[in-house]
Design a protein around this motif. Structure first.
Motif, PDB file in Angstrom:
ATOM      1  N   SER A 147       0.841  -1.198   0.000  1.00 11.22           N
ATOM      2  CA  SER A 147       0.000   0.000   0.000  1.00 11.22           C
ATOM      3  C   SER A 147       0.871   1.241   0.000  1.00 11.22           C
ATOM      4  N   THR A 148       0.323   2.317  -0.509  1.00  7.47           N
ATOM      5  CA  THR A 148       1.062   3.583  -0.594  1.00  7.47           C
ATOM      6  C   THR A 148       0.724   4.526   0.544  1.00  7.47           C
ATOM      7  N   ALA A 149      -0.062   4.048   1.515  1.00 10.38           N
ATOM      8  CA  ALA A 149      -0.441   4.913   2.630  1.00 10.38           C
ATOM      9  C   ALA A 149       0.786   5.248   3.476  1.00 10.38           C
ATOM     10  N   ASP A 150       0.798   6.461   4.012  1.00 12.01           N
ATOM     11  CA  ASP A 150       1.903   6.865   4.866  1.00 12.01           C
ATOM     12  C   ASP A 150       1.929   6.011   6.133  1.00 12.01           C
ATOM     13  N   PRO A 151       3.125   5.540   6.537  1.00  7.80           N
ATOM     14  CA  PRO A 151       3.197   4.719   7.752  1.00  7.80           C
ATOM     15  C   PRO A 151       2.876   5.537   8.996  1.00  7.80           C
ATOM     16  N   LEU A 152       2.338   4.870   9.990  1.00  9.14           N
ATOM     17  CA  LEU A 152       2.019   5.528  11.247  1.00  9.14           C
ATOM     18  C   LEU A 152       3.302   5.868  11.980  1.00  9.14           C
ATOM     19  N   ARG A 153       3.430   7.113  12.395  1.00 11.50           N
ATOM     20  CA  ARG A 153       4.587   7.529  13.195  1.00 11.50           C
ATOM     21  C   ARG A 153       4.284   7.266  14.663  1.00 11.50           C
ATOM     22  N   ILE A 154       5.273   6.738  15.381  1.00  9.92           N
ATOM     23  CA  ILE A 154       5.104   6.412  16.796  1.00  9.92           C
ATOM     24  C   ILE A 154       6.108   7.216  17.617  1.00  9.92           C
ATOM     25  N   GLN A 155       5.590   7.945  18.585  1.00 10.43           N
ATOM     26  CA  GLN A 155       6.434   8.677  19.524  1.00 10.43           C
ATOM     27  C   GLN A 155       6.143   8.163  20.937  1.00 10.43           C
ATOM     28  N   LEU A 156       7.200   7.914  21.686  1.00 10.15           N
ATOM     29  CA  LEU A 156       7.072   7.412  23.046  1.00 10.15           C
ATOM     30  C   LEU A 156       8.000   8.216  23.946  1.00 10.15           C
ATOM     31  N   ASP A 157       7.402   8.978  24.861  1.00 11.80           N
ATOM     32  CA  ASP A 157       8.214   9.826  25.727  1.00 11.80           C
ATOM     33  C   ASP A 157       9.021   9.006  26.720  1.00 11.80           C
ATOM     34  N   GLN A 158       8.386   8.052  27.379  1.00 11.35           N
ATOM     35  CA  GLN A 158       9.098   7.196  28.325  1.00 11.35           C
ATOM     36  C   GLN A 158       8.339   5.887  28.497  1.00 11.35           C
ATOM     37  N   ALA A 159       9.089   4.805  28.687  1.00 15.79           N
ATOM     38  CA  ALA A 159       8.485   3.492  28.872  1.00 15.79           C
ATOM     39  C   ALA A 159       9.329   2.699  29.861  1.00 15.79           C
ATOM     40  N   HIS A 160       8.642   1.811  30.576  1.00 17.15           N
ATOM     41  CA  HIS A 160       9.305   1.048  31.626  1.00 17.15           C
ATOM     42  C   HIS A 160       8.727  -0.357  31.666  1.00 17.15           C
ATOM     43  N   ILE A 161       9.595  -1.341  31.656  1.00 21.24           N
ATOM     44  CA  ILE A 161       9.213  -2.739  31.875  1.00 21.24           C
ATOM     45  C   ILE A 161       9.791  -3.159  33.219  1.00 21.24           C
ATOM     46  N   SER A 162       8.940  -3.679  34.092  1.00 23.84           N
ATOM     47  CA  SER A 162       9.392  -4.092  35.418  1.00 23.84           C
ATOM     48  C   SER A 162       8.942  -5.523  35.698  1.00 23.84           C
ATOM     49  N   ARG A 163       9.681  -6.183  36.557  1.00 29.40           N
ATOM     50  CA  ARG A 163       9.376  -7.543  36.999  1.00 29.40           C
ATOM     51  C   ARG A 163       9.235  -8.517  35.829  1.00 29.40           C
ATOM     52  N   GLY A 164      10.072  -8.334  34.808  1.00 28.56           N
ATOM     53  CA  GLY A 164      10.012  -9.235  33.665  1.00 28.56           C
ATOM     54  C   GLY A 164      10.537 -10.619  34.015  1.00 28.56           C
ATOM     55  N   TYR A 165      10.013 -11.615  33.316  1.00 28.52           N
ATOM     56  CA  TYR A 165      10.404 -13.004  33.581  1.00 28.52           C
ATOM     57  C   TYR A 165      10.405 -13.764  32.258  1.00 28.52           C
ATOM     58  N   ALA A 166      11.333 -14.711  32.110  1.00 31.61           N
ATOM     59  CA  ALA A 166      11.369 -15.514  30.896  1.00 31.61           C
ATOM     60  C   ALA A 166      11.890 -16.908  31.205  1.00 31.61           C
ATOM     61  N   GLU A 167      11.334 -17.879  30.504  1.00 30.62           N
ATOM     62  CA  GLU A 167      11.833 -19.254  30.513  1.00 30.62           C
ATOM     63  C   GLU A 167      12.157 -19.640  29.076  1.00 30.62           C
ATOM     64  N   ILE A 168      13.388 -20.080  28.838  1.00 24.68           N
ATOM     65  CA  ILE A 168      13.809 -20.513  27.508  1.00 24.68           C
ATOM     66  C   ILE A 168      14.237 -21.965  27.611  1.00 24.68           C
ATOM     67  N   ALA A 169      13.411 -22.858  27.087  1.00 23.38           N
ATOM     68  CA  ALA A 169      13.651 -24.294  27.197  1.00 23.38           C
ATOM     69  C   ALA A 169      14.340 -24.800  25.931  1.00 23.38           C
ATOM     70  N   PHE A 170      15.557 -25.323  26.099  1.00 26.25           N
ATOM     71  CA  PHE A 170      16.336 -25.840  24.982  1.00 26.25           C
ATOM     72  C   PHE A 170      16.173 -27.358  24.886  1.00 26.25           C
ATOM     73  N   HIS A 171      16.077 -27.843  23.651  1.00 26.89           N
ATOM     74  CA  HIS A 171      16.002 -29.289  23.425  1.00 26.89           C
ATOM     75  C   HIS A 171      17.404 -29.797  23.119  1.00 26.89           C
ATOM     76  N   GLY A 172      17.867 -30.791  23.872  1.00 29.11           N
ATOM     77  CA  GLY A 172      19.188 -31.350  23.667  1.00 29.11           C
ATOM     78  C   GLY A 172      19.132 -32.804  23.249  1.00 29.11           C
ATOM     79  N   ALA A 173      20.190 -33.247  22.593  1.00 31.51           N
ATOM     80  CA  ALA A 173      20.230 -34.634  22.140  1.00 31.51           C
ATOM     81  C   ALA A 173      20.244 -35.593  23.319  1.00 31.51           C
ATOM     82  N   GLU A 174      20.930 -35.210  24.412  1.00 29.08           N
ATOM     83  CA  GLU A 174      21.033 -36.090  25.574  1.00 29.08           C
ATOM     84  C   GLU A 174      20.043 -35.704  26.669  1.00 29.08           C
ATOM     85  N   ALA A 175      19.858 -34.409  26.878  1.00 27.11           N
ATOM     86  CA  ALA A 175      18.932 -33.952  27.920  1.00 27.11           C
ATOM     87  C   ALA A 175      18.490 -32.529  27.609  1.00 27.11           C
TER      88      ALA A 175
END
Length: 293
Positions: free
Chosen positions: A80-108
């Motif tokens: 499409s030829t529509a103008d892309p939406l411009r995004i302005q963000l004065d300040q942002a904060h992520i707190s208490r983030g958590y992640a689990e990344i589970a890897f698959h291994g040949a042995e374990a």
């Protein structure tokens, strides 16, 4: 400014898997409505509290997130030829983030954890170009090993169409300690469409990586082929400089199994039709390593 808040929204994978990909405790957003009418999404503040991400590697080495996002990744490009939406963000904060990344291994199988994750950014402007300041990136996690191996990552920097500045990038683990900082100046907007390479967009570069200690054992969970060198601890400093087409590198290092190395190199990016020109000087003394290659 108007304020919206959502409690415990949940993002789920494609119906065929049905597994949970992420959860968020709270989201708070402040925005300016008049700007939206003019084609700009202007957020005065944004806070994401307690986000949790769950990534799982399948036996075929694909990830649950890749499968869930497959329809989006394979979607035809937007013409499409529509103008892309411009995004302005004065300040942002992520707190208490958590992640689990589970890897698959040949042995374990193994799982890496991030808890907590804290991110603070400001002055974000996304349109034809991108500008942003990362005030804080801090995470504490555990490597995917049979015994919990904690690590801590801290970073800060600024991105604009003119330059990328890494004020500090620090990684600490019980056996490893890395520090780096640097700056990249762009000859043109690196995100703009162009037929030439990204390297030609760089006007000047300075970057230093210092390893007070780098334990190969900390990398084995991610690169199993490094296992033969798991007992090695490397130390060293590498400094890279670039101005226009000229690149220079110098570095020194040592390994606990014995030996030292010293390197100096330079190269000039060839113009159209020319060949690459480079010089190098590598000195190695009694260096013993089981690293592949």
């Amino acid at each position: 400014a108007p304020r919206s808040q959502a409690d415990e929204p949940v993002l789920r994978a494609a119906p065929r898997s049905g597994e949970q990909l992420a959860t968020i405790d709270t989201v708070e957003v402040g925005y300016r409505l008049p700007a939206l009418l003019g084609g700009t999404l202007h957020l005065t503040r944004a806070h994401v509290g307690g986000p949790a991400v769950y990534a799982t590697q399948m036996p075929d080495s694909t990830w649950n997130w890749t499968r869930a996002l497959e329809p989006l990744l394979n979607a035809p490009p937007d013409t499409s030829t529509a103008d892309p939406l411009r995004i302005q963000l004065d300040q942002a904060h992520i707190s208490r983030g958590y992640a689990e990344i589970a890897f698959h291994g040949a042995e374990a199988d193994s799982t890496a954890y991030i808890d907590p994750l804290t991110v603070a950014v400001r002055d974000v402007d996304v349109g034809v170009s991108v500008r942003a300041t990362l005030d804080t990136l801090h995470l504490r996690g555990e490597l995917p090993t049979s015994t919990a191996t904690p690590l801590t990552l801290r970073a800060g920097g600024t991105l604009s169409p003119e330059r990328l500045i890494v004020r500090a990038l620090q990684l600490d683990a019980p056996r490893s300690r890395l520090r780096s900082q640097g700056q990249v100046q762009f000859a043109r907007n690196p995100l703009a469409s162009a037929t030439d390479s990204l390297a030609s967009a760089l006007s000047a570069t300075t970057f230093t990586l210092q390893a007070d200690s780098l334990a190969i054992a900390d990398l084995v969970p991610f690169v199993p082929s490094l296992a033969p060198a798991a007992n090695e601890v490397h130390r060293g400093t590498v400094h890279i400089e670039q101005e226009a087409a000229q690149w220079r590198l110098r570095g020194t290092g040592s390994v606990n199994t014995g030996g030292t190395w010293q390197a100096n190199a330079s190269a000039r990016r060839p113009a159209a039709g020319d060949s690459l020109r480079y010089t190098s000087d590598l000195s190695v003394s009694g260096y013993e390593t089981q690293l592949p290659g």
